[in-house]
Design a protein around this motif. Structure first.
Motif, PDB file in Angstrom:
ATOM      1  N   PHE A 204       7.034   4.511   4.204  1.00 16.81           N
ATOM      2  CA  PHE A 204       6.876   5.085   5.532  1.00 16.81           C
ATOM      3  C   PHE A 204       7.832   4.459   6.545  1.00 16.81           C
ATOM      4  O   PHE A 204       8.187   3.280   6.444  1.00 16.81           O
ATOM      5  N   GLY A 205       8.183   5.244   7.558  1.00 11.50           N
ATOM      6  CA  GLY A 205       8.830   4.726   8.746  1.00 11.50           C
ATOM      7  C   GLY A 205       7.769   4.276   9.729  1.00 11.50           C
ATOM      8  O   GLY A 205       6.568   4.425   9.494  1.00 11.50           O
ATOM      9  N   ARG A 206       8.208   3.698  10.846  1.00 10.77           N
ATOM     10  CA  ARG A 206       7.258   3.187  11.842  1.00 10.77           C
ATOM     11  C   ARG A 206       6.644   4.304  12.677  1.00 10.77           C
ATOM     12  O   ARG A 206       5.663   4.095  13.381  1.00 10.77           O
ATOM     13  N   GLY A 207       7.242   5.468  12.623  1.00 10.59           N
ATOM     14  CA  GLY A 207       6.682   6.586  13.360  1.00 10.59           C
ATOM     15  C   GLY A 207       7.331   6.786  14.718  1.00 10.59           C
ATOM     16  O   GLY A 207       7.946   5.873  15.281  1.00 10.59           O
TER      17      GLY A 207
ATOM     18  N   ARG B 122      -1.509  -0.828   7.600  1.00  8.52           N
ATOM     19  CA  ARG B 122      -0.579  -0.813   8.715  1.00  8.52           C
ATOM     20  C   ARG B 122      -0.914  -1.974   9.639  1.00  8.52           C
ATOM     21  O   ARG B 122      -1.967  -2.003  10.272  1.00  8.52           O
TER      22      ARG B 122
ATOM     23  N   PRO C 209       5.008   6.640  -1.497  1.00  3.42           N
ATOM     24  CA  PRO C 209       5.841   6.862  -0.312  1.00  3.42           C
ATOM     25  C   PRO C 209       6.142   5.576   0.446  1.00  3.42           C
ATOM     26  O   PRO C 209       5.297   4.689   0.557  1.00  3.42           O
TER      27      PRO C 209
ATOM     28  N   GLY D 119       2.372  -2.497  15.021  1.00  2.00           N
ATOM     29  CA  GLY D 119       3.799  -2.490  15.313  1.00  2.00           C
ATOM     30  C   GLY D 119       4.690  -2.313  14.100  1.00  2.00           C
ATOM     31  O   GLY D 119       5.911  -2.250  14.236  1.00  2.00           O
ATOM     32  N   LYS D 120       4.071  -2.232  12.945  1.00  2.02           N
ATOM     33  CA  LYS D 120       4.861  -2.090  11.716  1.00  2.02           C
ATOM     34  C   LYS D 120       4.572  -0.752  11.047  1.00  2.02           C
ATOM     35  O   LYS D 120       3.718   0.004  11.477  1.00  2.02           O
ATOM     36  N   GLU D 121       5.291  -0.476   9.974  1.00  2.00           N
ATOM     37  CA  GLU D 121       5.070   0.763   9.266  1.00  2.00           C
ATOM     38  C   GLU D 121       3.914   0.635   8.277  1.00  2.00           C
ATOM     39  O   GLU D 121       3.499  -0.461   7.925  1.00  2.00           O
ATOM     40  N   ILE D 122       3.409   1.781   7.837  1.00  3.24           N
ATOM     41  CA  ILE D 122       2.373   1.799   6.805  1.00  3.24           C
ATOM     42  C   ILE D 122       2.996   1.292   5.504  1.00  3.24           C
ATOM     43  O   ILE D 122       4.062   1.753   5.091  1.00  3.24           O
ATOM     44  N   LYS D 123       2.306   0.349   4.881  1.00  4.24           N
ATOM     45  CA  LYS D 123       2.827  -0.248   3.638  1.00  4.24           C
ATOM     46  C   LYS D 123       1.858   0.002   2.488  1.00  4.24           C
ATOM     47  O   LYS D 123       0.650  -0.150   2.637  1.00  4.24           O
TER      48      LYS D 123
END
Lengths: 115, 110
Positions: free
Chosen positions: B100-103, A37, B98, A40-44
């Protein structure tokens, strides 16, 4: 049952240096995943091991990243040489091979700061 | 490419309020939608949803999936300060990996 553990919790290195992150999955979990992560971004997703074999490494950013899982137990993720954009939190997760839901259990993450 | 969009990005409420977190998605060969709660460290699993219209509940938390409209909501009733966390939504498709979105960052004030 012990959870997924990661070492170190936080690492600060200079650009150009090498860092090795370690993940110990839950005992008996054949699936092991690495994620990252960036702030500021999503988990990749980075890559997926089944036992010691790389099942999917499509998320690895470039050849400066090398993941290993010798013996199918713990895994290491080496970044060499590190660049500023490699900063972020690196998560590891594991799951049972036979679990059809494949629910993943996450570790606490390693925060990597490259200065 | 699979995509997950969560809203709002951030939410500040007071204890006792009820909140609804949203997750919309695009995925090839949908398998499941997952909700995680992330406090200081590891994301912890909350729910896995695979079928439309079936509500999953755990205490004050509940979630439901709409596979036709491609979204899910996570409800938290009577919020407490311990509910403060980042709530992550993720979808998995054919590969089980999965996306993921940013939350949504939830802050609950006493």
């Amino acid at each position: 049952e012990a959870g997924v553990t990661q070492f170190p919790s936080h690492s600060v290195i200079e650009k150009g240096q090498t860092v090795t992150l370690r993940c110990d999955p839950i005992s008996g979990h054949d699936n092991l995943y690495w994620y990252r992560r960036v702030m500021g971004k999503e988990i990749k997703f980075l890559l997926h091991f089944v036992k010691e074999s790389k099942q999917d490494e499509s998320g690895m950013p470039n050849n400066r990243f090398l993941a290993e899982r010798t013996g199918g137990t713990y895994s290491t993720l080496k970044v060499q040489p590190a660049e500023l954009e490699d900063s972020g939190v690196y998560f590891c997760a594991s799951s049972h091979l036979s679990d059809s839901r494949r629910e993943q259990y996450f570790g606490p993450g390693t925060r990597l700061t490259v200065t | 490419e699979d995509k997950v969009v969560q809203s709002p990005l951030s939410l500040v409420v007071h204890e006792g309020d009820t909140v609804t977190l949203n997750c919309s998605y695009e995925v090839t060969n949908f398998r499941s939608l997952l909700w995680y709660k992330q406090e200081k460290k590891a994301p912890t699993f909350l729910f896995m949803l695979t079928s439309s219209g079936i509500e999953k509940k755990s205490g004050r938390l509940s979630s439901i999936l709409d596979k036709k409209e491609l979204f899910s909501i996570l409800n938290i009733t009577a919020t407490q300060t311990g509910d403060s966390a980042v709530y992550l939504c993720a979808v998995s498709g054919g590969s089980y990996i999965p996306t993921f979105g940013r939350g949504t960052s939830l802050i609950v004030h006493p």
